[in-house]
Motif scaffolding. Sequence first.
Motif, PDB file in Angstrom:
ATOM      1  N   GLY A   1      -8.826  -3.777   8.049  1.00 57.40           N
ATOM      2  CA  GLY A   1      -7.633  -2.769   8.874  1.00 57.40           C
ATOM      3  C   GLY A   1      -8.490  -1.731   8.833  1.00 57.40           C
ATOM      4  O   GLY A   1      -9.633  -1.279   8.433  1.00 57.40           O
ATOM      5  N   SER A   2      -7.916  -0.613   9.652  1.00 56.02           N
ATOM      6  CA  SER A   2      -8.485   0.685   9.892  1.00 56.02           C
ATOM      7  C   SER A   2      -7.346   1.664   9.631  1.00 56.02           C
ATOM      8  O   SER A   2      -6.217   1.443   9.257  1.00 56.02           O
ATOM      9  CB  SER A   2      -8.981   0.739  11.270  1.00 56.02           C
ATOM     10  N   PHE A   3      -7.816   3.028   9.797  1.00 57.77           N
ATOM     11  CA  PHE A   3      -6.790   4.152   9.846  1.00 57.77           C
ATOM     12  C   PHE A   3      -5.576   4.054  10.885  1.00 57.77           C
ATOM     13  O   PHE A   3      -4.665   4.468  10.783  1.00 57.77           O
ATOM     14  CB  PHE A   3      -7.513   5.381   9.911  1.00 57.77           C
ATOM     15  N   GLY A   4      -5.821   3.125  11.832  1.00 63.18           N
ATOM     16  CA  GLY A   4      -4.733   2.989  12.802  1.00 63.18           C
ATOM     17  C   GLY A   4      -4.220   1.647  12.783  1.00 63.18           C
ATOM     18  O   GLY A   4      -3.400   1.098  13.350  1.00 63.18           O
ATOM     19  N   THR A   5      -4.224   0.816  11.455  1.00 63.83           N
ATOM     20  CA  THR A   5      -3.667  -0.274  11.199  1.00 63.83           C
ATOM     21  C   THR A   5      -2.444  -0.008  10.395  1.00 63.83           C
ATOM     22  O   THR A   5      -2.491   0.542   9.377  1.00 63.83           O
ATOM     23  CB  THR A   5      -4.657  -1.372  10.623  1.00 63.83           C
ATOM     24  N   ASP A   6      -1.330  -0.505  10.750  1.00 69.32           N
ATOM     25  CA  ASP A   6      -0.022  -0.447   9.850  1.00 69.32           C
ATOM     26  C   ASP A   6       0.053  -1.375   8.572  1.00 69.32           C
ATOM     27  O   ASP A   6      -0.612  -2.308   8.885  1.00 69.32           O
ATOM     28  CB  ASP A   6       1.254  -0.800  10.893  1.00 69.32           C
ATOM     29  N   PRO A   7       0.564  -1.017   7.749  1.00 68.82           N
ATOM     30  CA  PRO A   7       0.461  -1.687   6.455  1.00 68.82           C
ATOM     31  C   PRO A   7       0.953  -3.399   6.691  1.00 68.82           C
ATOM     32  O   PRO A   7       0.812  -4.185   6.189  1.00 68.82           O
ATOM     33  CB  PRO A   7       1.535  -1.011   5.425  1.00 68.82           C
ATOM     34  N   VAL A   8       2.123  -3.422   7.520  1.00 71.47           N
ATOM     35  CA  VAL A   8       2.789  -4.709   7.955  1.00 71.47           C
ATOM     36  C   VAL A   8       1.630  -5.641   8.417  1.00 71.47           C
ATOM     37  O   VAL A   8       1.872  -6.817   8.517  1.00 71.47           O
ATOM     38  CB  VAL A   8       4.053  -4.704   9.023  1.00 71.47           C
ATOM     39  N   ALA A   9       0.744  -5.059   9.340  1.00 72.41           N
ATOM     40  CA  ALA A   9      -0.090  -6.054   9.759  1.00 72.41           C
ATOM     41  C   ALA A   9      -1.717  -5.764   9.192  1.00 72.41           C
ATOM     42  O   ALA A   9      -2.490  -6.095   9.567  1.00 72.41           O
ATOM     43  CB  ALA A   9      -0.459  -5.654  11.176  1.00 72.41           C
ATOM     44  N   CYS A  10      -1.527  -5.762   7.771  1.00 68.80           N
ATOM     45  CA  CYS A  10      -2.778  -5.386   6.926  1.00 68.80           C
ATOM     46  C   CYS A  10      -2.689  -5.848   5.381  1.00 68.80           C
ATOM     47  O   CYS A  10      -1.909  -5.408   4.811  1.00 68.80           O
ATOM     48  CB  CYS A  10      -3.276  -3.972   7.147  1.00 68.80           C
ATOM     49  N   ARG A  11      -3.468  -7.011   5.117  1.00 73.53           N
ATOM     50  CA  ARG A  11      -3.467  -7.502   3.803  1.00 73.53           C
ATOM     51  C   ARG A  11      -4.579  -8.162   3.681  1.00 73.53           C
ATOM     52  O   ARG A  11      -5.563  -8.240   4.437  1.00 73.53           O
ATOM     53  CB  ARG A  11      -2.083  -8.364   3.571  1.00 73.53           C
TER      54      ARG A  11
ATOM     55  N   PRO B   1       0.779  -1.118  -0.071  1.00 75.02           N
ATOM     56  CA  PRO B   1      -0.078  -0.074   0.065  1.00 75.02           C
ATOM     57  C   PRO B   1       0.907   1.172  -0.067  1.00 75.02           C
ATOM     58  O   PRO B   1       1.891   1.267   0.626  1.00 75.02           O
ATOM     59  CB  PRO B   1      -0.720  -0.073   1.263  1.00 75.02           C
ATOM     60  N   THR B   2       0.284   2.178  -0.683  1.00 78.51           N
ATOM     61  CA  THR B   2       1.090   3.580  -0.680  1.00 78.51           C
ATOM     62  C   THR B   2      -0.094   4.667  -0.102  1.00 78.51           C
ATOM     63  O   THR B   2      -1.305   4.176  -0.088  1.00 78.51           O
ATOM     64  CB  THR B   2       1.349   3.964  -2.023  1.00 78.51           C
ATOM     65  N   PRO B   3       0.143   5.909   0.340  1.00 85.05           N
ATOM     66  CA  PRO B   3      -0.740   6.758   0.646  1.00 85.05           C
ATOM     67  C   PRO B   3      -1.954   6.980  -0.311  1.00 85.05           C
ATOM     68  O   PRO B   3      -3.012   7.497  -0.120  1.00 85.05           O
ATOM     69  CB  PRO B   3       0.000   8.036   1.020  1.00 85.05           C
ATOM     70  N   GLU B   4      -1.725   6.699  -1.603  1.00 84.84           N
ATOM     71  CA  GLU B   4      -2.838   6.680  -2.718  1.00 84.84           C
ATOM     72  C   GLU B   4      -3.771   5.546  -2.515  1.00 84.84           C
ATOM     73  O   GLU B   4      -4.916   5.671  -3.095  1.00 84.84           O
ATOM     74  CB  GLU B   4      -2.098   6.959  -4.007  1.00 84.84           C
ATOM     75  N   HIS B   5      -3.332   4.653  -2.076  1.00 85.50           N
ATOM     76  CA  HIS B   5      -4.036   3.097  -2.167  1.00 85.50           C
ATOM     77  C   HIS B   5      -5.260   3.142  -0.737  1.00 85.50           C
ATOM     78  O   HIS B   5      -6.238   2.657  -0.802  1.00 85.50           O
ATOM     79  CB  HIS B   5      -3.368   1.886  -1.971  1.00 85.50           C
ATOM     80  N   ALA B   6      -4.742   3.567   0.307  1.00 81.68           N
ATOM     81  CA  ALA B   6      -5.554   3.413   1.542  1.00 81.68           C
ATOM     82  C   ALA B   6      -5.103   4.155   2.542  1.00 81.68           C
ATOM     83  O   ALA B   6      -3.965   4.876   2.642  1.00 81.68           O
ATOM     84  CB  ALA B   6      -5.280   1.825   1.641  1.00 81.68           C
ATOM     85  N   ASN B   7      -5.893   4.454   3.588  1.00 87.74           N
ATOM     86  CA  ASN B   7      -5.918   5.298   4.833  1.00 87.74           C
ATOM     87  C   ASN B   7      -5.366   4.061   6.127  1.00 87.74           C
ATOM     88  O   ASN B   7      -6.073   3.483   6.611  1.00 87.74           O
ATOM     89  CB  ASN B   7      -6.995   5.845   5.383  1.00 87.74           C
ATOM     90  N   LEU B   8      -4.017   3.995   6.241  1.00 88.21           N
ATOM     91  CA  LEU B   8      -3.379   2.988   7.011  1.00 88.21           C
ATOM     92  C   LEU B   8      -2.449   3.773   7.905  1.00 88.21           C
ATOM     93  O   LEU B   8      -1.998   5.086   7.369  1.00 88.21           O
ATOM     94  CB  LEU B   8      -2.849   1.964   6.183  1.00 88.21           C
ATOM     95  N   GLY B   9      -2.021   3.292   9.016  1.00 88.45           N
ATOM     96  CA  GLY B   9      -0.570   3.632   9.505  1.00 88.45           C
ATOM     97  C   GLY B   9      -0.825   4.823  10.212  1.00 88.45           C
ATOM     98  O   GLY B   9       0.144   5.420  10.663  1.00 88.45           O
ATOM     99  N   GLN B  10      -1.857   5.425  10.749  1.00 85.26           N
ATOM    100  CA  GLN B  10      -1.997   6.522  11.716  1.00 85.26           C
ATOM    101  C   GLN B  10      -1.446   7.589  10.948  1.00 85.26           C
ATOM    102  O   GLN B  10      -1.189   8.684  11.893  1.00 85.26           O
ATOM    103  CB  GLN B  10      -1.402   5.934  13.151  1.00 85.26           C
TER     104      GLN B  10
END
Length: 444
Positions: free
Chosen positions: A404-414, A331-340
């Motif tokens: 995942g949520s806006f508070g989920t990091d990409p390493v823990a989201c697929r 994921p990049t910032p253009e793909h999804a709202n992740l990682g706080q």
Amino acid sequence: MTDLRQQSQPPEVLRDRIAAVLGRARDRSILLTEAVDDDDLVRQHSPIMSPLVWDLAHVGNQEELWLVRDVGGREPVRHDIDELYDAFKHPRKDRPALPLLGPGEARTYVATVRDKVFDLLDGIRFDGRRLVADGFAFGMIAQHEQQHDETMLATHQLRTGPPVLSAPPPPAAAVPVTGEVLIPAGPFVMGSSTDPWALDNERPGHLVDLPAYVLDAAPVTNAEYLAFVADGGYTEPRWWSGPGWRHRSSAGLSAPMHWRRDGTGWGYRRFGRFAPLVPDEPVVHVGYHEAEAYAAWAGKRLPTEAEWEKAARWDPVSGRSRRYPWGDQDPTPEHANLGQRHLAPAPVGAYPAGASPLGVHQLIGDVWEWTSSPFQGYPGFTAFPYREYSEVFFGPDHRVLRGGSFGTDPVACRSTFRNWDLPIRRQIFSGFRCARYARPDEVG
């Protein structure tokens, strides 16, 4: 059966990746614990949450157990605290009374453990036993710390007092997203046997054949959920299951958690700040029972987790299951709202680059999505490396959440990642979307 095959990385590339994900997790842990003073750090803000200082030392203890002692074969840093930070020995409500490490001790402890981990990382071989192959143990620990970081973020949402966290607002909607998407009948590969950092409950990959169904193109928004509230959805038993209505009644639920009346309308308290509801933002902090009731009111149902995963992974052109709705790339910032990066879900339509080939949006990030499925192992499930991560939670008590949520990091989201919780839980960053069975005229 086609499952995305992850290629093994050269050792030096893998070491760099491990160092990056461990460092990102620790930077976030530090941010979340240094944002408050020591009194706040040791306080329990809710009986269903641990004091922040417990979470901090716990991630260090797990890192010591698995990486320093097991993978590295090194002497313990603090063997005397293992029981204090064993999540299965002490319920959250009891943890404040334990002789926990103080804030200073906890910070020193996790830093010492991390120094030892980086020291052993320099010379580790990523072959041999399964625990170290492809860096699995390191990936597991990075995911574990990020999961606790999201838990600590939820604790911040529950704390009282002035705001201590800040972040830029999420992007505005870029495209209109409404209606439903037909997902054609047919098989797809669910789970993975080849993703090197997939956790045990994501394994093994297996074929699932689904009839055609229809899924909302986006998560349910505040405006849509407000219509349910305004129509008396919380006072009408016919929309609720028996257990759901009993919980609604005993808990006195009348709206999502953190919603408050604001004159004639509704507002939302988020991380110490109160603001009016954003109409096109996905609704958040609703429990499974609330999601199920809304779906019934809307004449629909919640998707199963297989339906959710097919919508998120299945490529109708190749027939292959991809790692994410947009493809296999991270994921990049253009793909999804992740990682706080933001402290709120983004409005529906904010991430067109992250949509699936069939046009389902925001399946990854923003809000965890409740599914109707109880948490169970897949056919051929084997606990690894310990039963307490997944297996002890299997059964009818927990429902699966995805995405995942806006508070989920990409390493823990697929798209294969599985979260779970009790149906009554609302402190998590949870929302949902609806599904329904396809009508004959839609598939014929």
